[in-house]
Design a protein around this motif. Structure first.
Motif, PDB file in Angstrom:
ATOM      1  N   MET A  56       6.520 -12.071  -0.021  1.00 54.38           N
ATOM      2  CA  MET A  56       5.647 -11.577  -1.082  1.00 54.38           C
ATOM      3  C   MET A  56       5.326 -12.694  -2.083  1.00 54.38           C
ATOM      4  O   MET A  56       4.160 -12.902  -2.462  1.00 54.38           O
ATOM      5  N   THR A  57       6.366 -13.411  -2.503  1.00 58.66           N
ATOM      6  CA  THR A  57       6.189 -14.458  -3.515  1.00 58.66           C
ATOM      7  C   THR A  57       5.286 -15.568  -3.009  1.00 58.66           C
ATOM      8  O   THR A  57       4.356 -16.005  -3.710  1.00 58.66           O
ATOM      9  N   TYR A  58       5.513 -16.021  -1.778  1.00 53.72           N
ATOM     10  CA  TYR A  58       4.729 -17.142  -1.264  1.00 53.72           C
ATOM     11  C   TYR A  58       3.324 -16.725  -0.842  1.00 53.72           C
ATOM     12  O   TYR A  58       2.422 -17.563  -0.795  1.00 53.72           O
ATOM     13  N   MET A  59       3.121 -15.461  -0.561  1.00 56.54           N
ATOM     14  CA  MET A  59       1.749 -14.991  -0.356  1.00 56.54           C
ATOM     15  C   MET A  59       0.951 -15.135  -1.654  1.00 56.54           C
ATOM     16  O   MET A  59      -0.218 -15.547  -1.639  1.00 56.54           O
ATOM     17  N   GLN A  60       1.591 -14.825  -2.775  1.00 55.26           N
ATOM     18  CA  GLN A  60       0.924 -14.981  -4.069  1.00 55.26           C
ATOM     19  C   GLN A  60       0.718 -16.457  -4.402  1.00 55.26           C
ATOM     20  O   GLN A  60      -0.347 -16.850  -4.898  1.00 55.26           O
ATOM     21  N   VAL A  61       1.719 -17.293  -4.105  1.00 50.42           N
ATOM     22  CA  VAL A  61       1.585 -18.742  -4.331  1.00 50.42           C
ATOM     23  C   VAL A  61       0.417 -19.284  -3.521  1.00 50.42           C
ATOM     24  O   VAL A  61      -0.373 -20.101  -4.011  1.00 50.42           O
ATOM     25  N   VAL A  99       0.843  -1.202   0.000  1.00 48.71           N
ATOM     26  CA  VAL A  99       0.000   0.000   0.000  1.00 48.71           C
ATOM     27  C   VAL A  99       0.878   1.252   0.000  1.00 48.71           C
ATOM     28  O   VAL A  99       0.574   2.246  -0.676  1.00 48.71           O
ATOM     29  N   LYS A 100       1.991   1.207   0.743  1.00 48.29           N
ATOM     30  CA  LYS A 100       2.856   2.370   0.859  1.00 48.29           C
ATOM     31  C   LYS A 100       3.617   2.659  -0.422  1.00 48.29           C
ATOM     32  O   LYS A 100       3.746   3.820  -0.836  1.00 48.29           O
ATOM     33  N   TYR A 101       4.127   1.593  -1.070  1.00 48.45           N
ATOM     34  CA  TYR A 101       5.042   1.810  -2.191  1.00 48.45           C
ATOM     35  C   TYR A 101       4.459   1.467  -3.565  1.00 48.45           C
ATOM     36  O   TYR A 101       4.871   2.058  -4.560  1.00 48.45           O
ATOM     37  N   ARG A 102       3.521   0.486  -3.650  1.00 50.62           N
ATOM     38  CA  ARG A 102       2.969   0.138  -4.977  1.00 50.62           C
ATOM     39  C   ARG A 102       1.620  -0.555  -4.782  1.00 50.62           C
ATOM     40  O   ARG A 102       1.527  -1.783  -4.726  1.00 50.62           O
ATOM     41  N   LYS A 103       0.559   0.219  -4.704  1.00 52.20           N
ATOM     42  CA  LYS A 103      -0.775  -0.312  -4.435  1.00 52.20           C
ATOM     43  C   LYS A 103      -1.246  -1.282  -5.509  1.00 52.20           C
ATOM     44  O   LYS A 103      -1.992  -2.228  -5.230  1.00 52.20           O
ATOM     45  N   GLY A 110       7.402  -5.408  -9.319  1.00 51.64           N
ATOM     46  CA  GLY A 110       6.867  -4.724  -8.146  1.00 51.64           C
ATOM     47  C   GLY A 110       7.439  -5.250  -6.850  1.00 51.64           C
ATOM     48  O   GLY A 110       7.769  -4.473  -5.938  1.00 51.64           O
ATOM     49  N   PHE A 111       7.558  -6.597  -6.728  1.00 58.23           N
ATOM     50  CA  PHE A 111       8.135  -7.180  -5.518  1.00 58.23           C
ATOM     51  C   PHE A 111       9.572  -6.696  -5.320  1.00 58.23           C
ATOM     52  O   PHE A 111       9.975  -6.365  -4.200  1.00 58.23           O
ATOM     53  N   THR A 112      10.328  -6.668  -6.416  1.00 58.85           N
ATOM     54  CA  THR A 112      11.723  -6.216  -6.318  1.00 58.85           C
ATOM     55  C   THR A 112      11.780  -4.748  -5.914  1.00 58.85           C
ATOM     56  O   THR A 112      12.607  -4.355  -5.080  1.00 58.85           O
ATOM     57  N   TYR A 113      10.887  -3.940  -6.477  1.00 61.00           N
ATOM     58  CA  TYR A 113      10.869  -2.513  -6.135  1.00 61.00           C
ATOM     59  C   TYR A 113      10.565  -2.318  -4.650  1.00 61.00           C
ATOM     60  O   TYR A 113      11.228  -1.530  -3.964  1.00 61.00           O
ATOM     61  N   VAL A 114       9.555  -3.028  -4.154  1.00 60.59           N
ATOM     62  CA  VAL A 114       9.201  -2.896  -2.739  1.00 60.59           C
ATOM     63  C   VAL A 114      10.353  -3.357  -1.854  1.00 60.59           C
ATOM     64  O   VAL A 114      10.656  -2.739  -0.828  1.00 60.59           O
TER      65      VAL A 114
END
Length: 632
Positions: free
Chosen positions: A162-167, A34-38, A111-115
């Motif tokens: 982040m990755t495993y939340m998506q998985v 939310v803070k960096y890339r909604k 996006g994950f890398t940016y965050v």
């Protein structure tokens, strides 16, 4: 077994380490989205739906195609148009889901890398803002190392979360679809798959814990050693000593020893995962035999259609895979959550300033500092580095702090600058304990020049201003460099103050000699225009006569500002108001140069020993005597 908490028995007793838990860490990561890339939240939802739909699309279509073929085979009127329409619609749906999944995956990867990079930025800001003293302790360095590893890669730590939340999102949707399909056949199949998958997961989780304890946790101090050895063998500043002292084989051997230790742990780690692979294959084989056997029995004895056999076979396989993926993703989430705990624990370490109720520094034209019964010892040390120091530094005074190496001079300055807080006693500034002031605001009062001059891979001007380009006055920087004695050097640089220093980032970067670096440090001190200037042996690379002449000209530039000169050589004492002499952590003498010479004590002995180095310029001894202070 609690899948959302780690076993605290396996954790160390670090007072600053906290257990946040998987759910809390997932909320933390979502907060960073939310803070960096909604937009990442939308792409996670879209990508999860598309990926799960692709898994089951052809399972449904396969059943429908087989049913249509059977129907056409038994019908006198053959019409393949419905089959063609179904194929076209399915292909279009497949392309749509594939496009959505591909775009979402790409956006999520970037996006994950940016965050993660933004989280690294937060970690760096935290480190730069920590107390100087804290960063010298091995315990804090280990905490920092863990925080760095938590942000080190795509599949580890915070980005792994982040990755495993998506998985997890994909597999939860897949399980929901599979359960809806399998309950139309036999709910017992679902229970059997869940039990076998859970048994496989329990063994996997046991191996994961063993691996973390005996590999990752045990290797944390080792990685600090490895990082140090890699820095030593690649840092240009060590290159001369390594070559001239023939240290290549010695350092290579030490590095090989470090790698050998790591290899032993890796071998044990791989053995654990071989056991896990064997067990997983055995469970998978048993699960397949049960599912296929049950379905074949249903076809032969219960009239299950071939279309439904195809659908249930594919759905059972997808369900088994989804359950395994969920359990392993949950385990991976717990592991990444442990790394995220390390990161968050580091970020939540309170500083002394956070705990204290600080007050603003009152505006004043002059500042007087008083050391009252000040004693100090470094963490983990029994012996005091400074003992019972009482001294007043008056506004506008020039104080020389002298003594042999190890006498306590630099410790005295670190306490004055508040890089450390006193162990006993207090330091007052205009009558107020300096610990009551905001540390950053307090730092602004001082312009220091240290013996170990750090040169940054910035242009010359920014190395003087120590600020961003838009906040750097290049003309003023050049003026200070010339006043510090670097005018000839500047005249030889084609780009002048725009010349890049060091060759780390730029091939045409310029390296400075030891003496040039120390003159650069003096230019920094002049540029800052603070009310108190502190010179902590910044001229050690110069010979005695050059040091005296530089100090003499620098003293004129200081004007009426307060200045503290620290040295184990005495070239600064003749033009200072007072001299403080330190020995074995104590201030043994204080007074003017003349009064200390008349006292014929430690300072007089030291001065007479060093006088021979100044005989080339007899005028040195004719400088009007003022007061000198020696501090070690």
């Amino acid at each position: 077994m609690n899948l959302f908490k780690r076993n605290k028995k396996d954790e160390n007793t670090d007072e600053f380490h906290k257990e946040y838990g998987v759910i809390s860490n997932c909320r933390y990561i979502l907060g960073k989205f939310v803070k960096y890339r909604k937009s990442l939240i939308l792409f996670i939802i879209t990508g999860s739906i598309a990926a799960a739909s692709m898994t089951y699309l052809w399972s449904f279509i396969g059943k429908l195609v087989i049913d249509m073929i059977e129907q056409q085979a038994s019908s006198p009127d053959k019409d393949i148009k419905p089959l063609l329409y179904l194929t076209l619609i399915t292909s279009a749906a497949e392309l749509l889901f594939m496009w959505l999944n591909t775009v979402s995956s790409m956006k999520m990867s970037v996006g994950f890398t940016y965050v993660r990079l933004m989280i690294i930025k937060e970690r760096i800001a935290k480190t730069l803002g920590m107390e100087y003293e804290a960063l010298e302790t091995p315990e804090m360095l280990d905490r920092l190392q863990k925080a760095k590893r938590a942000t080190a890669g795509d599949w580890q730590g915070v980005q792994g979360m982040m990755t495993y939340m998506q998985v997890m999102g994909v597999q939860i949707i897949s399980v929901t679809i599979a359960v809806a399909i399998m309950t139309t056949f036999n709910p017992w199949i679902i229970l059997i798959i869940v039990v076998l998958s859970f048994a496989q997961f329990l063994f996997f989780d046991y191996i994961r814990k063993k691996d973390k304890k005996e590999m990752w946790d045990a290797m944390m101090p080792h990685w600090r050693k490895l990082e140090y050895m890699e820095n030593v063998t690649t840092d240009f500043s060590y290159a001369k000593d390594i070559r001239l002292f023939g240290m290549q084989k010695y350092l290579a051997k030490k590095q090989i020893d470090v790698y050998d230790e790591e290899l032993r742990h890796w071998i044990k780690s791989r053995q654990y995962w071989v056991y896990n692979t064997i067990f997983a294959h055995g469970i998978s084989l048993l699960r397949q035999l049960i599912i296929i056997g049950w379905l074949v029995y249903s076809v032969v004895f219960n009239g299950l259609s071939i279309g439904n056999f195809t659908l249930y076979t594919a759905s059972a396989a997808a369900f088994s895979n989804a359950i395994n993926e969920i359990l392993q993703a949950l385990s991976a989430l717990r592991e990444r959550s442990a790394h995220t705990d390390d990161y968050r624990s580091f970020m939540d370490i309170p500083s002394a300033d956070d705990k204290a109720q600080t007050i603003p520094i009152p505006p004043a034209d002059k500042y007087t500092f008083e050391f009252k019964n000040v004693s100090f010892k470094y963490r983990g040390q029994e012996k005091y580095a400074l003992k019972n120091v009482n001294l007043t530094l008056h506004a506008g005074e020039k104080l020389a702090v002298v003594g042999l190496n190890g006498a306590g001079k630099s410790t005295f300055i670190k306490l004055l600058l508040r890089l450390y807080d006193v162990t006993e006693g207090c330091i007052l500034m205009n009558g107020t304990d300096i610990r009551k002031f905001d540390r950053k605001e307090y730092y602004e009062l001082f312009a220091p020049a240290f013996q170990d001059v750090m040169v940054f891979a910035f242009p010359v001007a920014e190395n003087v201003s120590m600020k961003e380009p838009f906040n750097t006055d290049k003309a003023e920087a050049e003026k200070m460099l010339r006043l510090a004695g670097l005018g000839d050097k500047l005249d030889k640089l084609e780009k002048g103050v725009d010349t890049e220093l060091l060759k780390v980032l730029y091939d045409d970067g310029v390296d400075l000699s030891g003496g040039e670096k120390q003159k650069l440090a003096l230019a920094r001190a002049l540029y800052k225009k603070s009310k108190i200037i502190v010179l902590d042996e910044p001229t050690a690379a110069l010979d005695a006569l050059a040091e005296f002449r530089l100090y003499q000209s620098f003293n004129e530039l200081v004007g009426d500002r307060t200045a503290v000169y620290i040295s184990h050589r005495l070239s600064s004492t003749r033009f200072c108001d007072r001299v403080a002499m330190f020995k074995d952590g104590e201030m043994v003498e204080i007074g003017t140069h003349d009064s200390l010479m008349e006292a014929d004590g430690a300072y007089a002995d030291m001065f007479r020993v060093q006088a021979q180095y100044y005989v080339e310029d007899k005028d040195i001894f004719d400088v009007p005597c003022q007061e000198v202070t020696s501090n070690g």
